[in-house]
Design a protein around this motif. Structure first.
Motif, short mmCIF file in Angstrom:
data_model
loop_
_atom_site.label_atom_id
_atom_site.label_comp_id
_atom_site.label_asym_id
_atom_site.label_seq_id
_atom_site.Cartn_x
_atom_site.Cartn_y
_atom_site.Cartn_z
N ALA A 1 0.83 -1.21 0.00
CA ALA A 1 0.00 0.00 0.00
C ALA A 1 0.86 1.25 0.00
O ALA A 1 0.51 2.26 -0.58
CB ALA A 1 -0.94 0.00 1.20
N VAL A 2 2.02 1.18 0.65
CA VAL A 2 2.92 2.33 0.69
C VAL A 2 3.39 2.69 -0.71
O VAL A 2 3.47 3.85 -1.09
CB VAL A 2 4.14 2.04 1.60
N ASP A 3 3.63 1.66 -1.54
CA ASP A 3 4.11 1.91 -2.89
C ASP A 3 3.01 2.32 -3.85
O ASP A 3 3.29 2.76 -4.96
CB ASP A 3 4.80 0.64 -3.44
N ASP A 4 1.75 2.16 -3.45
CA ASP A 4 0.62 2.47 -4.32
C ASP A 4 0.19 3.93 -4.27
O ASP A 4 -0.75 4.31 -4.94
CB ASP A 4 -0.59 1.60 -3.94
N ARG A 5 0.86 4.75 -3.45
CA ARG A 5 0.48 6.16 -3.37
C ARG A 5 0.67 6.83 -4.72
O ARG A 5 1.67 6.61 -5.40
CB ARG A 5 1.32 6.90 -2.32
N PRO A 6 -0.28 7.68 -5.12
CA PRO A 6 -0.11 8.36 -6.40
C PRO A 6 1.04 9.37 -6.35
O PRO A 6 1.21 10.07 -5.37
CB PRO A 6 -1.45 9.08 -6.61
N MET A 7 1.84 9.38 -7.38
CA MET A 7 2.95 10.34 -7.45
C MET A 7 2.53 11.41 -8.45
O MET A 7 3.00 11.43 -9.58
CB MET A 7 4.23 9.64 -7.90
N THR A 8 1.63 12.29 -8.05
CA THR A 8 1.09 13.29 -8.95
C THR A 8 2.13 14.34 -9.32
O THR A 8 2.01 15.00 -10.32
CB THR A 8 -0.14 13.99 -8.32
N ALA A 11 3.13 6.95 5.65
CA ALA A 11 2.68 6.96 4.25
C ALA A 11 1.17 7.04 4.24
O ALA A 11 0.49 6.26 4.92
CB ALA A 11 3.14 5.70 3.54
N ILE A 12 0.63 8.00 3.48
CA ILE A 12 -0.81 8.19 3.42
C ILE A 12 -1.26 8.09 1.97
O ILE A 12 -0.82 8.87 1.12
CB ILE A 12 -1.21 9.56 4.02
N LEU A 13 -2.13 7.10 1.69
CA LEU A 13 -2.66 6.95 0.34
C LEU A 13 -3.42 8.20 -0.07
O LEU A 13 -4.05 8.85 0.76
CB LEU A 13 -3.58 5.73 0.27
N GLU A 14 -3.37 8.53 -1.34
CA GLU A 14 -4.08 9.67 -1.92
C GLU A 14 -3.61 11.02 -1.38
O GLU A 14 -4.34 12.00 -1.48
CB GLU A 14 -5.59 9.52 -1.73
N ARG A 70 11.18 2.79 6.06
CA ARG A 70 11.07 4.15 6.55
C ARG A 70 9.62 4.58 6.78
O ARG A 70 9.33 5.42 7.62
CB ARG A 70 11.74 5.10 5.56
N LEU A 71 8.68 4.01 6.02
CA LEU A 71 7.29 4.48 6.05
C LEU A 71 6.36 3.46 6.70
O LEU A 71 6.40 2.27 6.39
CB LEU A 71 6.80 4.75 4.63
N MET A 72 5.51 3.96 7.58
CA MET A 72 4.45 3.16 8.20
C MET A 72 3.14 3.51 7.51
O MET A 72 2.77 4.70 7.47
CB MET A 72 4.35 3.46 9.70
#
Length: 196
Positions: free
Chosen positions: A3-10, A70-73, A95-97
């Motif tokens: 899920a941490v890697d699924d964050r959008p990189m806008t 790490a926060i999705l969206e 590094r990210l929770m």
């Protein structure tokens, strides 16, 4: 993929933030696309965090200090003063929770973080659906517990707010304890603010 890697990189700001080496003496956070750097905290700030950690039962809860989230969206990677999650939950390295495994976040207000802690972080943590956000405020000698997150993005907020003055027991329903605030110090010679 996690899920941490699924964050959008806008934007490229997330990649820049994650790859840049900031000076060690600063706390650095990414808050809605803005990089925020702060000098080290006041001793009173650290004493408060230590007092809180001592009161949260280690057998049941992981109590992680200055853990990046790490926060999705969101183009945000905040670093709360304390992250509380159930023991045995969440990754054991990295590094990210991920925010979705967190039960309670804590921020101790500093002389320069009032607006961020009561404003933008309140919205970010609510958007992340973190069940409890505790603001400990040595300026106003109070604890503010926010629960029941609702909404999305910048419009997200918490439905419930409980204010406890220093010296009283502060109920922390998300983790099932009452926090003894009698040892919490206040900052000297700091102008009061209008929050919450």
């Amino acid at each position: 993929m996690t899920a941490v890697d699924d964050r959008p990189m806008t934007t490229d700001i997330v990649k820049f933030f994650e790859n840049f080496e900031f000076p060690e003496e600063f706390k650095v956070e990414l808050l809605r696309g803005e990089i925020v750097m702060m000098a080290g905290p006041d001793v009173a700030h650290n004493d408060i965090v230590e007092a809180v950690v001592d009161q949260i039962p280690r057998r049941r809860w992981r109590r992680l200090q200055t853990q990046d989230i790490a926060i999705l969206e969101e183009t945000s990677e905040p670093q709360p003063d304390l992250v509380v999650l159930e023991r045995g939950v969440g990754p054991g390295h990295g590094r990210l929770m991920p925010s979705e495994v967190i039960t309670l976040l804590l921020e101790v207000v500093s002389k320069t973080s009032v607006d961020r802690d009561y404003g933008v972080k309140r919205s970010i943590y609510a958007a992340a659906k973190v069940p409890g956000y505790l603001i400990i405020d040595p300026i106003m000698a109070q604890c503010v517990l926010l629960t029941e997150p609702t909404g999305h993005g910048e419009d997200a907020d918490y439905r419930c707010q409980r204010i406890t003055k220093f010296g009283d027991l502060a109920p922390l329903e998300p983790i099932g304890i009452e926090l003894d605030t009698s040892e919490f110090a206040t900052y000297e010679k700091v102008r009061p603010h209008r929050y919450p």
